[in-house]
Enzyme design. Structure first.
Site, PDB file in Angstrom:
ATOM      1  N   LYS A  37       0.822  -1.221   0.000  1.00 54.37           N
ATOM      2  CA  LYS A  37       0.000   0.000   0.000  1.00 54.37           C
ATOM      3  C   LYS A  37       0.852   1.266   0.000  1.00 54.37           C
ATOM      4  O   LYS A  37       0.366   2.342  -0.341  1.00 54.37           O
ATOM      5  CB  LYS A  37      -0.962   0.011   1.181  1.00 54.37           C
ATOM      6  N   ASP A  38       2.145   1.156   0.381  1.00 52.41           N
ATOM      7  CA  ASP A  38       3.043   2.307   0.384  1.00 52.41           C
ATOM      8  C   ASP A  38       3.781   2.489  -0.940  1.00 52.41           C
ATOM      9  O   ASP A  38       4.444   3.521  -1.134  1.00 52.41           O
ATOM     10  CB  ASP A  38       4.088   2.170   1.500  1.00 52.41           C
TER      11      ASP A  38
ATOM     12  N   CYS B  79      -0.911   7.229  -3.319  1.00 62.88           N
ATOM     13  CA  CYS B  79      -1.234   6.476  -2.106  1.00 62.88           C
ATOM     14  C   CYS B  79      -1.616   7.372  -0.931  1.00 62.88           C
ATOM     15  O   CYS B  79      -1.916   6.870   0.150  1.00 62.88           O
ATOM     16  CB  CYS B  79      -0.061   5.567  -1.724  1.00 62.88           C
TER      17      CYS B  79
ATOM     18  N   ARG C  88       3.215   4.864  17.987  1.00 66.76           N
ATOM     19  CA  ARG C  88       1.806   5.274  18.023  1.00 66.76           C
ATOM     20  C   ARG C  88       1.103   4.734  19.264  1.00 66.76           C
ATOM     21  O   ARG C  88       0.301   5.440  19.890  1.00 66.76           O
ATOM     22  CB  ARG C  88       1.099   4.799  16.747  1.00 66.76           C
TER      23      ARG C  88
ATOM     24  N   ARG D 224      -7.329   8.333   3.844  1.00 66.54           N
ATOM     25  CA  ARG D 224      -8.412   7.379   3.571  1.00 66.54           C
ATOM     26  C   ARG D 224      -9.154   7.034   4.859  1.00 66.54           C
ATOM     27  O   ARG D 224     -10.390   7.087   4.915  1.00 66.54           O
ATOM     28  CB  ARG D 224      -7.821   6.119   2.936  1.00 66.54           C
ATOM     29  N   ARG D 225      -8.406   6.677   5.893  1.00 69.70           N
ATOM     30  CA  ARG D 225      -9.038   6.340   7.165  1.00 69.70           C
ATOM     31  C   ARG D 225      -9.729   7.563   7.774  1.00 69.70           C
ATOM     32  O   ARG D 225     -10.845   7.462   8.298  1.00 69.70           O
ATOM     33  CB  ARG D 225      -7.996   5.787   8.139  1.00 69.70           C
TER      34      ARG D 225
ATOM     35  N   ARG E 139       2.083  10.071  13.528  1.00 68.24           N
ATOM     36  CA  ARG E 139       3.167   9.483  12.750  1.00 68.24           C
ATOM     37  C   ARG E 139       3.982   8.555  13.631  1.00 68.24           C
ATOM     38  O   ARG E 139       3.813   8.514  14.838  1.00 68.24           O
ATOM     39  CB  ARG E 139       4.098  10.573  12.183  1.00 68.24           C
TER      40      ARG E 139
END
Length: 307
Positions: free
Chosen positions: A78-79, A236, A150, A126-127, A144
């Site tokens: 996805k990255d 992305c 996190r 997106r989230r 980040r």
């Protein structure tokens, strides 16, 4: 035979991914050695937004291939930008892990159980857009750092909850982490989420070894999702979600484009018959059908407004 050098970022999840690929290659009788590196995305902690370049986490290890510091690069797919470097080849996409996202909080709250105006951390547009669509009252804030960083911010009370990919949680064996999984109706994944992408130099001898790890159903699914992303010129970092799934001889693609504030949401779902001979071609065709439908409904304006 000289061991194949695997370039990887130094985060715990990236190292897990590289070690997974190394183990899979070892099972095929191929020796490897890890070459850990630091990417720009690991050191630059500013929020990711439309002013930032795509490929924050992938460029350094792609550079290692191009400069012959390594033979293999392992990415979270996805990255990986959809624009292919002409000197590199996506040689394999191993079988995918779960695609769902999880809401992590100290007491495993569901989305509808979060208090009014709760502070929720995510680094993904997106989230964030899908959260705002479901719960416009929430304070959706940028976060980040790697998974451990996190979680530390959550423990310190900086956030009431954070969003993480369930695949990363499982790969790091954090099975006891208090969380609830989103349904796909609540939170559609990023194109390529849960999948690894293994790059090599084009026509390099490493290609033959790495292709042994390719899982065609996963490659076909992520081909549909990433072709959709490329067709929408989203990159992305855009608020675009997509998931392709095959059932029997049919592939279905579900796609969503949102405005950054979540107030506008375009959904499309299309399917095509597939067979083992033409799976990749059908995946590409399916993505193009969905992209055209979304563009006709104004997806480009939503994407551009989120840059």
């Amino acid at each position: 035979m000289t061991p194949l050098r695997i370039a990887t970022r130094k985060s715990p999840l990236a190292l897990w991914q590289a070690e997974y690929v190394a183990q899979r290659l070892k099972e095929k009788g191929i020796d490897t050695v890890l070459v850990p590196m630091v990417s720009g995305g690991d050191t630059d902690m500013r929020p990711i937004d439309g002013t930032r370049q795509v490929g924050l986490f992938t460029k350094r290890i792609q550079q290692a291939l191009l400069e012959n510091e390594a033979d293999i690069a392992v990415h979270s797919l996805k990255d990986l930008p959809t624009e292919q470097n002409p000197s590199l080849s996506l040689a394999a996409v191993p079988e995918r892990e779960t695609v769902v996202d999880s809401l992590v909080s100290k007491t495993s709250l569901r989305l509808d159980e979060l208090p009014l105006e709760a502070r929720v951390g995510t680094g993904s547009k997106r989230r964030a857009a899908q959260l705002r669509h479901r719960r416009p009252d929430l304070q959706v804030l940028p976060i980040r750092g790697n998974v451990q960083t996190r979680l530390g911010k959550l423990d310190e009370g900086e956030f009431d909850a954070i969003l993480l990919a369930e695949a990363g949680i499982l790969r790091l064996e954090m099975h006891d982490l208090p969380r609830t999984q989103f349904s796909l109706e609540e939170m559609l994944p990023a194109p390529g989420q849960g999948a690894l992408g293994i790059e090599v130099r084009r026509d390099d001898a490493a290609s033959e070894a790495v292709r042994l790890l390719d899982h065609m159903p996963t490659r076909a699914a992520v081909t549909a999702e990433r072709t959709l992303l490329a067709s929408l010129h989203g990159g992305c970092l855009a608020p675009i979600a997509a998931l392709a799934q095959s059932t029997g001889d049919v592939m279905q693609l579900t796609a969503t484009v949102l405005s950054q504030d979540g107030t506008q949401k375009l959904d499309e779902q299309h399917e095509l018959p597939v067979d083992s001979e033409t799976m990749l071609e059908s995946a590409t065709q399916l993505a193009q059908i969905a992209a055209v439908a979304l563009l006709e409904r104004g997806a480009a304006d939503l994407i551009n407004s989120a840059r």
